[in-house]
Design an enzyme around this catalytic site. Sequence first.
Site, PDB file in Angstrom:
ATOM      1  N   ASP A 364      33.796 129.982 -12.939  1.00  0.00           N
ATOM      2  CA  ASP A 364      32.440 129.712 -13.425  1.00  0.00           C
ATOM      3  C   ASP A 364      32.002 128.359 -12.858  1.00  0.00           C
ATOM      4  OD1 ASP A 364      30.086 129.906 -14.766  1.00  0.00           O
ATOM      5  OD2 ASP A 364      30.914 129.550 -16.752  1.00  0.00           O
ATOM      6  N   ASP A 602      35.843 129.534 -19.963  1.00  0.00           N
ATOM      7  CA  ASP A 602      35.973 128.743 -21.189  1.00  0.00           C
ATOM      8  C   ASP A 602      34.970 129.151 -22.259  1.00  0.00           C
ATOM      9  OD1 ASP A 602      33.644 127.878 -20.047  1.00  0.00           O
ATOM     10  OD2 ASP A 602      34.135 125.741 -20.074  1.00  0.00           O
ATOM     11  N   ASP A 606      32.732 134.703 -21.027  1.00  0.00           N
ATOM     12  CA  ASP A 606      33.811 134.992 -20.080  1.00  0.00           C
ATOM     13  C   ASP A 606      34.871 135.932 -20.659  1.00  0.00           C
ATOM     14  OD1 ASP A 606      32.752 133.163 -18.177  1.00  0.00           O
ATOM     15  OD2 ASP A 606      33.662 131.506 -19.279  1.00  0.00           O
TER      16      ASP A 606
END
Length: 849
Positions: A364, A602, A606
């Site tokens: 990410d 995180d 996700d």
Amino acid sequence: MAYSATSRAKKQETATACGIAAPREKNVQIVCTIWYNEFQESIKRGNSVPTGRKTEITLNKVLPRIEARAELGLTAHEARERLDNGYGNISPASPEKTVAQIFRDNIFTYFNLIFFVLAGLVISVHSYRNLTFMGIILANIAIGIVQELRAKRTLSKLRFIAEPHAAVIRDGQILTIPAEDAVLDDIAVFTAGQQIYADAIILTGECRVNEALVTGEADEIIKTPGGTLLSGSFIVSGECRARLDKVGCDSFVSKLTVEAKKHTRKRRSEMMRHLTRLVQIIGFIIIPFGIALYLQQTLSLQNTVADSVVTTVAALIGMIPEGLYLLVSVALTVSVMRLAQKKTLVHDLDCIETLARVDVLCVDKTGTITENKMTVREAVPLSPDTFGPDDVAALMADYTAAMGTDNETMAALKNYFTGTPRRHALQLLSFSSATKYGGVTFSHDGTFLLGAPEKILLSGYDKYKGEIEKYSSQGCRVLLLARYAGSLEDKTPQAAVTALALIVLTNSIRPEAPETFRFFKEQGVAIKVISGDNPLTVSRVALEAGIENADKYIDASTLTTERKLKSAIKEYTVFGRVTPDQKRKLIRAFKEAGHTVAMTGDGVNDVLALKDADCSIAMASGSDVACQVSQLVLMNSNFAAMPSVVSEGRRVINNIERSASLFLVKNIFSFALALTALLVALPYPITPAQLSLFNATLIGIPSFILALEPNTSLVRGRFLKNVLLRALPAGLTDFLCMLAAILACSYFNIPGKELGTMSTIIIGAVGFMMLYRISRPLNNLRRALMIAMFVLFAVGGLVFTNFFTLVPLSLTAVEITAVIVVLAVPVMTFFAWVTRKFEHDGRKAVRRG
């Protein structure tokens, strides 16, 4: 404060530590009263539980339900009574081995049983010198136990920090406690990013919940007072207070887990599957093989019972890879400990092998490429004449005051817009990663939306595209503040939208990011950036961080079909405006394309993708649920640790493959020689004691030293195939050379005892050739290892001759041995060339396919 053991397995362990036996009755539990601070300190030291404290046996009472007020919660006394009487949130099972289980699993194995039986047979014929193989077996058991106990202590420290916690209301105050200490009727506070640990009923507040982990449905569900929260699901946005209605084994996720364990079996890694299958095959054939060989030695060759037993035991010991399973276990355990020392918590041992095979890493933007913390750079009014900077600041102060701080973006907005709120919020729509916007309806002035410009403006985006992309091209995140004429209940903005201002936010790139991505490029790992942000913004940030081909980006909202998605993964590096469900589909597409995929994440957006990745890595500073579903957790939340994590996986698997080939050399020639002896009535030439000298100096010690060396090469091919191709040249050379020695001794009438010594020298010479092959290129450690092993082998063969049942050789025997050793070099070279050609042709066939 007393502490109750936190799972059935832990209760059993605790009860045992306290010197009492856990009862079998369903409604009786053991409660070991331990001061909580002492418990914490004990866990930090790596111990299980403190011992020697007061114990009490408490019957489960039927306690009445308590409908505590949301703002007050249970009293400390009520919570303590519930915990002591079995109303705690205790998991149905603990994945962690107890000390007793570690001892049991290392001692009571099938092959250990075989070895003890073989030792008993050798003792029964009074051939005590041939018991040397038991020294290696006992050493294996001891090493395995010690390493597992060390790993248990090391991981306990990290697990104590990483275990899920609960925020509950007790006596009107919010307390943070271990999730397993929450009790029935507790008033729990659930916030964004938190996994729901027990079934609950919402009393106050509102939140969006994703139940995909328990129901498979990825839609976000709005939960309001009176709604039910299922354990195992997680909060996407919002905040609520809820009464715990079903806890522990009664909760939805616990029942689901128990049911799933009845019908499913955990999929093991490729290496462990192949090793297990190899061990199963060997374990199946050795018993009938041993009986047949004993009968052949006794009846056909007319050997004595003692000689037949010794010969049969030697053949069977040669077939069993007694140290291979230990080597793998110890190497993986040491790897887990090394990762723990680097502040990386391993939830799943098999993921270490997966790490070694990773060739695609999905990351990410926020928290991985950039720092987690966001800052507002500026607010840009789009109609400054009618809605100026002061108006934007006042409205944003009202907006942020109405919203909870459930993500980094909102925290940054609250820090920047600090004015006194003046409007009263009637309705809230928390930001959702699915819709990419949130909103507030005020009692005066109507409804306002804040989020991704293209998701709010829709067809009107082109009007402001130039202004928005000016900031996006600088790597900034751009949010649109807009007045909305419709309702927050609309699934997409359908009524008129009036753009008011752009809110420009920035994340600084992590200083270590460029070097980290350079490492992955050098190691042949492709980086794919999957983010919910604007693709142009993500692309510019990725380019600045040094990610290769980061200029190739796409808006994932345009990937409306499976075909488009599968085509995009080949062409693009950066994927922007990705929804949580699309993240999961991208991961699956990479896997279907034949890649081994790791993902770092995180946030709650996700989670679905982390569950589907071959190897999932979470940042500890992120959401609780991301940490709990991931196989690895970076406790210091530093992406710069990833190279060492991947290197550790490659080191352990590459070295295990290399070292395992040493074990299979012995298995190959032992099986081939025993089968030949069985079919054509030849004597088996080597004794268990002589085999022990070879095992120790050319298998055991070198394999463990080589298994702990640095090695960052990408793991290629299949584990068992790689190991067999490495071992075959030496194994076949040993077989042919020892067969030649048997025939030569028969022709020249050389006694059987000299044949055993000749065989020991021959397999020793081939063993050194094999050790040299797998040690190339030589470094100082490997040179020292070869010299040390040569000295040990020579000392064992020349000084401890009686111990290893070796005898002096006649001149003829020496000449034969010398000739065979010299001929072994071209023979092994030829077999090595054949296996290399076979491997090369196989790779070409795969590439053509």
